[in-house]
Motif scaffolding. Sequence first.
Motif, PDB file in Angstrom:
ATOM      1  N   ARG A 108     -10.980  11.804  13.524  1.00 46.01           N
ATOM      2  CA  ARG A 108     -11.677  10.864  14.405  1.00 46.01           C
ATOM      3  C   ARG A 108     -10.737  10.435  15.536  1.00 46.01           C
ATOM      4  O   ARG A 108      -9.580  10.100  15.297  1.00 46.01           O
ATOM      5  CB  ARG A 108     -12.152   9.638  13.624  1.00 46.01           C
ATOM      6  CG  ARG A 108     -13.379   9.922  12.757  1.00 46.01           C
ATOM      7  CD  ARG A 108     -13.905   8.651  12.121  1.00 46.01           C
ATOM      8  NE  ARG A 108     -15.164   8.886  11.428  1.00 46.01           N
ATOM      9  CZ  ARG A 108     -16.366   8.791  11.991  1.00 46.01           C
ATOM     10  NH1 ARG A 108     -16.462   8.439  13.266  1.00 46.01           N
ATOM     11  NH2 ARG A 108     -17.458   9.018  11.302  1.00 46.01           N
ATOM     12  N   GLN A 109     -11.261  10.455  16.749  1.00 45.26           N
ATOM     13  CA  GLN A 109     -10.437  10.154  17.910  1.00 45.26           C
ATOM     14  C   GLN A 109     -10.144   8.661  17.993  1.00 45.26           C
ATOM     15  O   GLN A 109     -11.039   7.817  17.837  1.00 45.26           O
ATOM     16  CB  GLN A 109     -11.142  10.661  19.173  1.00 45.26           C
ATOM     17  CG  GLN A 109     -11.234  12.187  19.171  1.00 45.26           C
ATOM     18  CD  GLN A 109     -12.212  12.745  20.191  1.00 45.26           C
ATOM     19  OE1 GLN A 109     -13.172  12.088  20.578  1.00 45.26           O
ATOM     20  NE2 GLN A 109     -11.978  13.972  20.621  1.00 45.26           N
ATOM     21  N   THR A 110      -8.879   8.325  18.245  1.00 46.01           N
ATOM     22  CA  THR A 110      -8.430   6.938  18.278  1.00 46.01           C
ATOM     23  C   THR A 110      -8.744   6.301  19.625  1.00 46.01           C
ATOM     24  O   THR A 110      -9.074   6.978  20.603  1.00 46.01           O
ATOM     25  CB  THR A 110      -6.920   6.862  18.043  1.00 46.01           C
ATOM     26  OG1 THR A 110      -6.246   7.472  19.161  1.00 46.01           O
ATOM     27  CG2 THR A 110      -6.522   7.594  16.753  1.00 46.01           C
ATOM     28  N   TRP A 111      -8.609   4.983  19.681  1.00 45.86           N
ATOM     29  CA  TRP A 111      -8.828   4.270  20.941  1.00 45.86           C
ATOM     30  C   TRP A 111      -7.872   4.772  22.020  1.00 45.86           C
ATOM     31  O   TRP A 111      -8.268   4.952  23.181  1.00 45.86           O
ATOM     32  CB  TRP A 111      -8.657   2.774  20.725  1.00 45.86           C
ATOM     33  CG  TRP A 111      -8.872   1.935  21.944  1.00 45.86           C
ATOM     34  CD1 TRP A 111      -7.978   1.107  22.545  1.00 45.86           C
ATOM     35  CD2 TRP A 111     -10.085   1.821  22.715  1.00 45.86           C
ATOM     36  NE1 TRP A 111      -8.532   0.481  23.632  1.00 45.86           N
ATOM     37  CE2 TRP A 111      -9.830   0.907  23.759  1.00 45.86           C
ATOM     38  CE3 TRP A 111     -11.342   2.401  22.615  1.00 45.86           C
ATOM     39  CZ2 TRP A 111     -10.797   0.563  24.712  1.00 45.86           C
ATOM     40  CZ3 TRP A 111     -12.314   2.076  23.556  1.00 45.86           C
ATOM     41  CH2 TRP A 111     -12.031   1.166  24.593  1.00 45.86           C
ATOM     42  N   VAL A 114      -9.200   8.125  23.197  1.00 42.28           N
ATOM     43  CA  VAL A 114     -10.424   7.951  23.980  1.00 42.28           C
ATOM     44  C   VAL A 114     -10.091   7.494  25.398  1.00 42.28           C
ATOM     45  O   VAL A 114     -10.591   8.049  26.388  1.00 42.28           O
ATOM     46  CB  VAL A 114     -11.373   6.944  23.296  1.00 42.28           C
ATOM     47  CG1 VAL A 114     -12.518   6.552  24.220  1.00 42.28           C
ATOM     48  CG2 VAL A 114     -11.919   7.531  22.002  1.00 42.28           C
ATOM     49  N   PHE A 129     -14.363  15.213  24.129  1.00 40.31           N
ATOM     50  CA  PHE A 129     -15.147  14.417  23.196  1.00 40.31           C
ATOM     51  C   PHE A 129     -15.994  15.339  22.325  1.00 40.31           C
ATOM     52  O   PHE A 129     -16.498  16.359  22.772  1.00 40.31           O
ATOM     53  CB  PHE A 129     -16.059  13.442  23.932  1.00 40.31           C
ATOM     54  CG  PHE A 129     -15.333  12.312  24.606  1.00 40.31           C
ATOM     55  CD1 PHE A 129     -14.242  11.718  24.010  1.00 40.31           C
ATOM     56  CD2 PHE A 129     -15.754  11.842  25.839  1.00 40.31           C
ATOM     57  CE1 PHE A 129     -13.561  10.675  24.635  1.00 40.31           C
ATOM     58  CE2 PHE A 129     -15.100  10.799  26.467  1.00 40.31           C
ATOM     59  CZ  PHE A 129     -13.997  10.216  25.864  1.00 40.31           C
ATOM     60  N   TYR A 189     -20.075   9.808  19.661  1.00 49.78           N
ATOM     61  CA  TYR A 189     -19.010  10.781  19.414  1.00 49.78           C
ATOM     62  C   TYR A 189     -18.212  10.367  18.180  1.00 49.78           C
ATOM     63  O   TYR A 189     -18.335   9.241  17.686  1.00 49.78           O
ATOM     64  CB  TYR A 189     -18.098  10.881  20.638  1.00 49.78           C
ATOM     65  CG  TYR A 189     -18.795  11.420  21.864  1.00 49.78           C
ATOM     66  CD1 TYR A 189     -19.405  12.677  21.856  1.00 49.78           C
ATOM     67  CD2 TYR A 189     -18.862  10.673  23.043  1.00 49.78           C
ATOM     68  CE1 TYR A 189     -20.042  13.173  22.979  1.00 49.78           C
ATOM     69  CE2 TYR A 189     -19.503  11.157  24.171  1.00 49.78           C
ATOM     70  CZ  TYR A 189     -20.090  12.412  24.128  1.00 49.78           C
ATOM     71  OH  TYR A 189     -20.729  12.904  25.242  1.00 49.78           O
ATOM     72  N   PHE A 200     -15.583   8.987  17.117  1.00 52.15           N
ATOM     73  CA  PHE A 200     -14.466   8.089  17.364  1.00 52.15           C
ATOM     74  C   PHE A 200     -14.101   7.317  16.097  1.00 52.15           C
ATOM     75  O   PHE A 200     -14.875   7.264  15.140  1.00 52.15           O
ATOM     76  CB  PHE A 200     -14.827   7.071  18.458  1.00 52.15           C
ATOM     77  CG  PHE A 200     -15.185   7.682  19.786  1.00 52.15           C
ATOM     78  CD1 PHE A 200     -14.591   8.845  20.236  1.00 52.15           C
ATOM     79  CD2 PHE A 200     -16.136   7.071  20.587  1.00 52.15           C
ATOM     80  CE1 PHE A 200     -14.921   9.399  21.455  1.00 52.15           C
ATOM     81  CE2 PHE A 200     -16.474   7.615  21.817  1.00 52.15           C
ATOM     82  CZ  PHE A 200     -15.869   8.780  22.254  1.00 52.15           C
ATOM     83  N   ILE A 242     -14.490   1.614  17.141  1.00 57.43           N
ATOM     84  CA  ILE A 242     -14.938   1.793  18.520  1.00 57.43           C
ATOM     85  C   ILE A 242     -16.468   1.786  18.569  1.00 57.43           C
ATOM     86  O   ILE A 242     -17.111   2.549  17.844  1.00 57.43           O
ATOM     87  CB  ILE A 242     -14.396   3.105  19.108  1.00 57.43           C
ATOM     88  CG1 ILE A 242     -12.858   3.106  19.079  1.00 57.43           C
ATOM     89  CG2 ILE A 242     -14.914   3.321  20.531  1.00 57.43           C
ATOM     90  CD1 ILE A 242     -12.232   4.439  19.455  1.00 57.43           C
ATOM     91  N   HIS A 266     -19.829   2.490  20.750  1.00 55.57           N
ATOM     92  CA  HIS A 266     -20.224   3.368  21.851  1.00 55.57           C
ATOM     93  C   HIS A 266     -21.603   2.946  22.354  1.00 55.57           C
ATOM     94  O   HIS A 266     -22.599   3.124  21.655  1.00 55.57           O
ATOM     95  CB  HIS A 266     -20.235   4.819  21.347  1.00 55.57           C
ATOM     96  CG  HIS A 266     -20.488   5.835  22.411  1.00 55.57           C
ATOM     97  ND1 HIS A 266     -20.364   7.189  22.186  1.00 55.57           N
ATOM     98  CD2 HIS A 266     -20.875   5.717  23.713  1.00 55.57           C
ATOM     99  CE1 HIS A 266     -20.645   7.845  23.297  1.00 55.57           C
ATOM    100  NE2 HIS A 266     -20.968   6.978  24.232  1.00 55.57           N
ATOM    101  N   MET A 292     -17.285   2.208  26.146  1.00 54.34           N
ATOM    102  CA  MET A 292     -16.634   2.111  24.840  1.00 54.34           C
ATOM    103  C   MET A 292     -15.986   0.739  24.703  1.00 54.34           C
ATOM    104  O   MET A 292     -15.322   0.263  25.618  1.00 54.34           O
ATOM    105  CB  MET A 292     -15.540   3.173  24.695  1.00 54.34           C
ATOM    106  CG  MET A 292     -15.947   4.564  25.103  1.00 54.34           C
ATOM    107  SD  MET A 292     -17.311   5.167  24.125  1.00 54.34           S
ATOM    108  CE  MET A 292     -17.719   6.633  25.050  1.00 54.34           C
TER     109      MET A 292
END
Length: 232
Positions: free
Chosen positions: A51-54, A57, A69, A129, A131, A135, A137, A201
């Motif tokens: 999972r993409q971090t802040w 992002v 993304f 996405y 994330f 986060i 969205h 975001m």
Amino acid sequence: MASRGTTKISFWNVNVPSSRHTADCPDFLEYALENEKDRGILATPDAQYHRQTWQEVRQFILDNRLDLFQRVPSDLRRYREYNAKLTREYGSVMQFVMQERLGWEDQEAKAAPFKDPGDIKILYNDWPYGFAERIIHLVIWTKFDLVSDPATDDLTPQARREIDDFVDETIVRKCGEENVIWFKNWSSLKSIHAVEHFHVMLFEPDMEFVKQITGGDVPLAEKIKSDGEASS
């Protein structure tokens, strides 16, 4: 192909119970036979997905690398499957969004950009996405155009200023500049072309504030999950 032990699993069967495996690719995933990025995502077990971090992002947006993304693999499958269902039932995803999500009978703006609240709607992204879960969205839908330069496919300076001012006044003042970032998808990355929108975001926002600005909205992915659990 993904591997489970020594067994090769077709990308369309990954993250699916073995009882639901199919020999042929489902119609709603056939596009991925020619789409290397999505085929790779679909072939990834959820347990292996990052999972993409802040921080990631923010950097992707600042670097204009929106192509990086991606959705959680099982969410991508559900997203494609449900969009195919909406197209069958409503004629297009856009018609569903207009009728069921926005409740707009037309897209005629009543005033200049961001001057009439009736020309704007803030909702959750129905299929966010992949994330980090802290986060949030959101998608801000507008009846007015968000003007892009045809030569660059990027917003004009005036359109960018107008969005900045709206986001600052509506969201940043409550959440803090370091916890908010927005972007508008390139035309090539838009899943819904006919209704203007951009993405916002928020990192660890006050959820009562989110409930207030979205009118208590619930993303479609969560509604479907809840309905499935209720009927099981």
